[in-house]
Design an enzyme around this catalytic site. Structure first.
Site, PDB file in Angstrom:
ATOM      1  N   THR A  23       0.821  -1.212   0.000  1.00 44.07           N
ATOM      2  CA  THR A  23       0.000   0.000   0.000  1.00 44.07           C
ATOM      3  C   THR A  23       0.859   1.268   0.000  1.00 44.07           C
ATOM      4  OG1 THR A  23      -0.150  -0.203   2.394  1.00 44.07           O
ATOM      5  CG2 THR A  23      -2.021  -1.012   1.126  1.00 44.07           C
ATOM      6  N   LYS A 215       9.686   2.470  17.883  1.00 41.53           N
ATOM      7  CA  LYS A 215       9.638   3.882  17.489  1.00 41.53           C
ATOM      8  C   LYS A 215      10.266   4.767  18.573  1.00 41.53           C
ATOM      9  CE  LYS A 215       5.357   3.107  14.856  1.00 41.53           C
ATOM     10  NZ  LYS A 215       3.889   3.094  14.967  1.00 41.53           N
TER      11      LYS A 215
HETATM   12  N1  HSE Z   1       0.619  -0.611  13.561  1.00 38.60           N
HETATM   13  C1  HSE Z   1       1.076   0.724  13.722  1.00 38.60           C
HETATM   14  C2  HSE Z   1       0.033   1.542  14.429  1.00 38.60           C
HETATM   15  C3  HSE Z   1       1.409   1.415  12.432  1.00 38.60           C
HETATM   16  O1  HSE Z   1      -1.034   1.071  14.756  1.00 38.60           O
HETATM   17  O2  HSE Z   1       0.305   2.708  14.672  1.00 38.60           O
HETATM   18  C4  HSE Z   1       2.724   1.030  11.914  1.00 38.60           C
HETATM   19  O3  HSE Z   1       3.734   1.306  12.816  1.00 38.60           O
END
Ligand code: HSE
Length: 443
Positions: A23, A215
């Protein structure tokens, strides 16, 4: 850094090798096509997708690219002499690690959205990029569409950042929003998130905080200029949060959010940076800007000594929003490639990541106790014995049982855990329902 070309400047061409065309890759191809004339007019560079490596080239895709650019040969794309730059969107550590490393070794800039790769092997890749003098850009790896890495790397590079707090997982924010606004159970809200495609069939990475921990590690590395890896980040999921916790918190003036906290914790100067990095559910005062971030949106709140407070808000996932972040990096890297320059990360030492036991936080605690004389005093005594100061308390007598809700002053994690262990030993305490940290409410 992009500069407008003089009208007589010939257009330069940069050819991308795209690894992965899901995507995000498909949306990137669409954006590059739709924005072609704007990009050329503003930068003097035409960016074309020359080759695309995918698992199944015969799959029908909604992208405007000729069939002959597709291949299964990922390394062939990286090593193709006609490919100037690699955009890695396959995700995961392997084989992405070897492909990115090879591209950098060949002196090709790399744009990636791969948080798992950077949060585990960032050190070797940042070093390789700097050694080769090429860009390694990764805006899409953290908080999707939100411009965050570039502001942190460039605008705030000299800022004494004291703390970053973020809602950096959209799935958990969506689940907690549904629980909060509709009184949904965790299970029902998760099922809805799965139906909408936010949560995976196996939701562990999102709901247990692994995604946010990766992150947070990248944010900490960039903010404090020292490597933090995902496996060094304390993380706690949201699966124990109940609709009742959310209702009680709301009554007390808090929203419950899944929060990443990245803080300076000493060090710096000539020594290694010391940082505290953690991901957990938290009570956030409803007056704090993060409390109003709803649904699957992400937001990052930065506190710095000079800048004061900043907040970045936007979509943390999705094809087009993530492709927007990748596109900005691609254009930057393409212009730098033409100019023979790159955005250096600089030397990164290892950060000292402080263990969670040493950190301090305020806490929300909900206990079920026997409803009889002396119980409250006995419970309060355990807090006092462990030097945990109570900020507020409410009690609801229910007959045989009473419910006690405490909010503590900021206390050391190990002291709170010792208090809880002692409380669990008491006959008069039948259950410790909930233990949730409180952030953004300095006392
Ligand atoms: N799965 C992640 C979220 C997005 O729900 O923010 C990709 O890091």
């Amino acid at each position: 850094v992009t500069t407008a070309p003089a009208s007589t400047t010939p257009i330069e061409r940069v050819t991308i090798g795209l690894l992965g065309c899901g995507t995000v890759g498909g949306a990137l191809a669409g954006l590059l096509h739709a924005q072609r004339s704007t990009i050329v007019a503003r930068t003097g560079v035409e960016i074309v997708i020359g080759r695309v490596a995918v698992r199944d080239p015969s799959k029908v895709r909604d992208v405007d690219l000729p069939a002959e650019v597709f291949t299964t040969d990922t390394m062939g794309v990286v090593e193709d002499p006609d490919v100037d730059m690699i955009v890695e969107l396959i995700g995961g550590v392997d084989p992405a690690r070897g492909l990115v490393a090879r591209a950098l070794d060949l002196g090709k800039p790399v744009v990636t959205g791969n948080k798992a790769l950077l949060a585990s092997h960032g050190e070797e890749l940042y070093t390789a990029a700097d050694a080769a003098g090429v860009d390694l850009l990764f805006e899409a790896a953290v908080a999707g569409a939100i411009p965050l890495m570039r502001p942190l790397r460039e605008s705030l590079v000299g800022e004494p950042v004291s703390r970053v707090m973020g809602i950096i997982n959209g799935t958990t924010n969506y689940i907690l929003t549904k629980m909060s606004e509709e009184g949904a159970s965790y299970e029902d809200a998760l099922a809805e998130a799965q139906q909408l495609g936010y949560a995976e069939e196996d939701p562990t990475a999102d709901v247990e905080g692994y995604d946010a921990a990766a992150k947070a590690a990248i944010i900490a590395t960039i903010v404090y200029g020292a490597i933090v890896q995902a496996d060094e980040v304390y993380h706690q999921g949201i699966s124990d949060i109940t609709a009742d916790d959310i209702a009680v918190a709301a009554r007390l003036g808090y929203a419950i959010k899944a929060i990443a906290v990245v803080e300076a914790a000493g060090g710096g100067g000539d020594g290694p940076a010391e940082v505290a990095v953690r991901v957990h559910p938290a009570l956030v005062p409803v007056t704090h800007p993060l409390a109003s971030v709803r649904d699957s949106f992400n937001a990052v709140f930065i506190e710095g000594d000079a800048v004061g407070e900043l907040m970045f808000y936007g979509r943390g996932a999705g094809g087009a929003p993530t492709a927007s972040a990748v596109l900005g990096d691609v254009i930057d890297a393409a212009v730098n490639h033409i100019n023979g320059s790159s955005a250096r990360i600089g030397p990164l030492g290892r950060a000292i990541v402080r263990p969670i036991d040493e950190l301090s936080s305020a806490y929300y605690l909900s206990l079920a106790v026997m409803d009889r004389p002396g119980v409250l005093a006995r419970v309060a005594d355990e807090f006092g014995r462990h030097a945990v100061s109570i900020r507020s308390m409410e009690q609801h007598g229910l007959g045989d049982e009473a419910r006690l809700i405490f909010i503590t002053h900021t206390s050391q994690e190990s002291a709170v855990q010792a208090t809880l262990a002692a409380l669990r030993e008491l006959d008069i305490v039948s259950d410790v329902h909930s233990v949730i940290r409180v952030v953004g409410d300095e006392d």
